[in-house]
Write a protein that holds these residues in place. Structure first.
Motif, PDB file in Angstrom:
ATOM      1  N   ALA A  28       0.406  -3.666  -8.619  1.00 56.80           N
ATOM      2  CA  ALA A  28       0.423  -3.001  -7.308  1.00 56.80           C
ATOM      3  C   ALA A  28       1.827  -3.008  -6.718  1.00 56.80           C
ATOM      4  O   ALA A  28       2.295  -2.000  -6.171  1.00 56.80           O
ATOM      5  CB  ALA A  28      -0.567  -3.684  -6.365  1.00 56.80           C
ATOM      6  N   ARG A  32       4.261   0.333  -5.921  1.00 62.54           N
ATOM      7  CA  ARG A  32       4.931   0.590  -4.633  1.00 62.54           C
ATOM      8  C   ARG A  32       6.440   0.676  -4.807  1.00 62.54           C
ATOM      9  O   ARG A  32       7.096   1.500  -4.181  1.00 62.54           O
ATOM     10  CB  ARG A  32       4.550  -0.490  -3.631  1.00 62.54           C
ATOM     11  CG  ARG A  32       3.104  -0.364  -3.214  1.00 62.54           C
ATOM     12  CD  ARG A  32       2.709  -1.401  -2.229  1.00 62.54           C
ATOM     13  NE  ARG A  32       1.288  -1.267  -1.937  1.00 62.54           N
ATOM     14  CZ  ARG A  32       0.639  -1.998  -1.080  1.00 62.54           C
ATOM     15  NH1 ARG A  32       1.274  -2.941  -0.413  1.00 62.54           N
ATOM     16  NH2 ARG A  32      -0.637  -1.808  -0.880  1.00 62.54           N
ATOM     17  N   ARG A  82      -3.088  10.521  -6.085  1.00 68.91           N
ATOM     18  CA  ARG A  82      -3.180   9.574  -7.202  1.00 68.91           C
ATOM     19  C   ARG A  82      -4.499   9.693  -7.963  1.00 68.91           C
ATOM     20  O   ARG A  82      -5.555   9.856  -7.356  1.00 68.91           O
ATOM     21  CB  ARG A  82      -2.984   8.160  -6.673  1.00 68.91           C
ATOM     22  CG  ARG A  82      -1.596   7.963  -6.075  1.00 68.91           C
ATOM     23  CD  ARG A  82      -1.500   6.713  -5.258  1.00 68.91           C
ATOM     24  NE  ARG A  82      -2.357   6.777  -4.092  1.00 68.91           N
ATOM     25  CZ  ARG A  82      -1.913   6.875  -2.832  1.00 68.91           C
ATOM     26  NH1 ARG A  82      -0.637   6.889  -2.591  1.00 68.91           N
ATOM     27  NH2 ARG A  82      -2.746   6.924  -1.821  1.00 68.91           N
ATOM     28  N   PHE A  97      -5.473   2.360  -6.173  1.00 71.74           N
ATOM     29  CA  PHE A  97      -5.005   3.257  -5.119  1.00 71.74           C
ATOM     30  C   PHE A  97      -5.132   4.691  -5.620  1.00 71.74           C
ATOM     31  O   PHE A  97      -4.155   5.283  -6.061  1.00 71.74           O
ATOM     32  CB  PHE A  97      -3.543   2.950  -4.774  1.00 71.74           C
ATOM     33  CG  PHE A  97      -3.299   1.518  -4.418  1.00 71.74           C
ATOM     34  CD1 PHE A  97      -3.765   0.990  -3.225  1.00 71.74           C
ATOM     35  CD2 PHE A  97      -2.590   0.691  -5.270  1.00 71.74           C
ATOM     36  CE1 PHE A  97      -3.531  -0.325  -2.890  1.00 71.74           C
ATOM     37  CE2 PHE A  97      -2.342  -0.622  -4.941  1.00 71.74           C
ATOM     38  CZ  PHE A  97      -2.814  -1.136  -3.751  1.00 71.74           C
ATOM     39  N   ASN A  98      -6.322   5.253  -5.575  1.00 76.13           N
ATOM     40  CA  ASN A  98      -6.548   6.574  -6.160  1.00 76.13           C
ATOM     41  C   ASN A  98      -7.377   7.468  -5.252  1.00 76.13           C
ATOM     42  O   ASN A  98      -8.370   7.034  -4.681  1.00 76.13           O
ATOM     43  CB  ASN A  98      -7.279   6.434  -7.503  1.00 76.13           C
ATOM     44  CG  ASN A  98      -6.488   5.622  -8.495  1.00 76.13           C
ATOM     45  OD1 ASN A  98      -5.346   5.931  -8.781  1.00 76.13           O
ATOM     46  ND2 ASN A  98      -7.090   4.561  -9.015  1.00 76.13           N
ATOM     47  N   GLU A  99      -6.974   8.742  -5.202  1.00 78.30           N
ATOM     48  CA  GLU A  99      -7.786   9.746  -4.523  1.00 78.30           C
ATOM     49  C   GLU A  99      -8.895  10.237  -5.451  1.00 78.30           C
ATOM     50  O   GLU A  99      -9.961  10.632  -5.005  1.00 78.30           O
ATOM     51  CB  GLU A  99      -6.913  10.916  -4.057  1.00 78.30           C
ATOM     52  CG  GLU A  99      -6.134  10.663  -2.778  1.00 78.30           C
ATOM     53  CD  GLU A  99      -4.955   9.688  -2.943  1.00 78.30           C
ATOM     54  OE1 GLU A  99      -4.673   8.976  -1.965  1.00 78.30           O
ATOM     55  OE2 GLU A  99      -4.349   9.613  -4.035  1.00 78.30           O
ATOM     56  N   ASN A 113      -4.394   2.665 -12.466  1.00 81.18           N
ATOM     57  CA  ASN A 113      -3.463   3.496 -11.699  1.00 81.18           C
ATOM     58  C   ASN A 113      -2.693   4.317 -12.723  1.00 81.18           C
ATOM     59  O   ASN A 113      -1.734   3.832 -13.305  1.00 81.18           O
ATOM     60  CB  ASN A 113      -2.531   2.621 -10.864  1.00 81.18           C
ATOM     61  CG  ASN A 113      -3.311   1.816  -9.843  1.00 81.18           C
ATOM     62  OD1 ASN A 113      -3.990   2.372  -8.998  1.00 81.18           O
ATOM     63  ND2 ASN A 113      -3.227   0.505  -9.933  1.00 81.18           N
ATOM     64  N   SER A 116       0.149  10.436 -10.789  1.00 76.33           N
ATOM     65  CA  SER A 116       0.086  11.018  -9.451  1.00 76.33           C
ATOM     66  C   SER A 116       0.693  12.406  -9.476  1.00 76.33           C
ATOM     67  O   SER A 116       1.543  12.714 -10.322  1.00 76.33           O
ATOM     68  CB  SER A 116       0.820  10.142  -8.424  1.00 76.33           C
ATOM     69  OG  SER A 116       2.209  10.127  -8.688  1.00 76.33           O
TER      70      SER A 116
END
Length: 187
Positions: A28, A32, A82, A97-99, A113, A116
Motif C-alpha cells: 500500500a 501511494r 484502479r 484500493f480499486n474501483e 492492486n 490503473s
C-alpha cells in the motif's frame, strides 16, 4: 470509513513477525509512493490536470470481464481509476484500493492492486500498479515481467487484458478482457 492506527513499534513488529500483514502495508505504501512520484513528474513536466479530460468508457469483452461491470460498462470520470482482484476472505479488504474488483480465483492472474487508468502527458494511460504477471494494452505487455510500466491509450477503441496474455504453450491467459473507448470531450 473504518480506520485503524498503528504506531512505529507495532509497524516494526508486523514487518518482523507478521510478514503477511507487513507485506500488505508495504504494498500500500509503495502504491501511494508510485502515485505521488508520477504526480511530481507530471508537475515538473507541466502536465496540467485541468486540461479537458477525454471521455473514457470501459466495457467487458469476455463474460468474466462483463460480469465485473454494470451492464452498460462504466464511464470513467475520476482518475486514477484502479482495477484489481477482489480480496480473498483471508486478505484485509482495506488494502484493495480499486474501483473495479475482479473475482479472480486461484491460481490468481490478477493482483490485488493490478492496474490503473490515469491521465498522462498526452491523454489517458494504463499504468501497472506493481502486478506480478502484468497486463496487455493494445497487444503490448506492461508490468509484471515487462520492463514497461505504462501504455498510452489512443482515441477510439483500445483493448486491455488485465493479467497475462495467452501463452504459446497453450495456457489460456487472463479471462479479463476489456474494451476501453476514449473520445475527445464534446464528441
Amino acid at each position: 470509513v473504518v480506520a485503524g492506527m498503528i504506531d512505529r513499534t507495532e509497524f516494526m513488529r508486523m514487518l518482523r513477525e507478521d510478514s503477511d500483514h507487513g507485506h500488505i502495508l508495504i504494498r500500500a505504501l509503495f502504491e501511494r509512493l508510485r502515485a505521488m512520484n508520477q504526480r511530481v513528474i507530471e508537475s515538473r513536466l507541466g502536465i496540467a490536470q485541468t486540461a479537458e479530460v477525454p471521455v473514457v468508457h470501459m466495457l467487458g469483452v469476455t463474460p468474466p470481464a462483463a460480469a465485473a461491470l454494470p451492464p452498460d460498462g462504466v464511464v470513467i470520470s475520476r482518475f486514477p481509476f484502479r482495477i484489481g482482484r477482489r480480496p480473498r476472505v483471508d486478505e484485509p479488504p482495506a488494502m484493495a484500493f480499486n474501483e473495479v474488483q475482479l473475482p479472480d480465483v486461484d491460481p490468481h492472474v490478477v493482483s490485488l492492486n493490478h492496474v490503473s487508468l490515469d491521465l498522462g502527458e498526452h491523454g489517458v494511460v494504463v499504468r501497472d500498479r506493481g502486478s506480478r504477471l502484468g497486463s496487455v494494452v493494445n497487444g503490448r505487455r506492461i508490468g509484471g515481467p515487462a520492463n514497461v510500466v505504462d501504455a498510452e491509450l489512443s482515441f477510439g477503441d483500445n483493448e486491455l487484458i488485465v493479467g497475462p496474455p495467452p501463452s504459446s504453450f497453450g495456457a489460456p491467459g487472463s479471462p479479463y478482457r476489456f474494451r476501453i473507448q476514449v473520445t475527445r470531450p464534446g464528441s
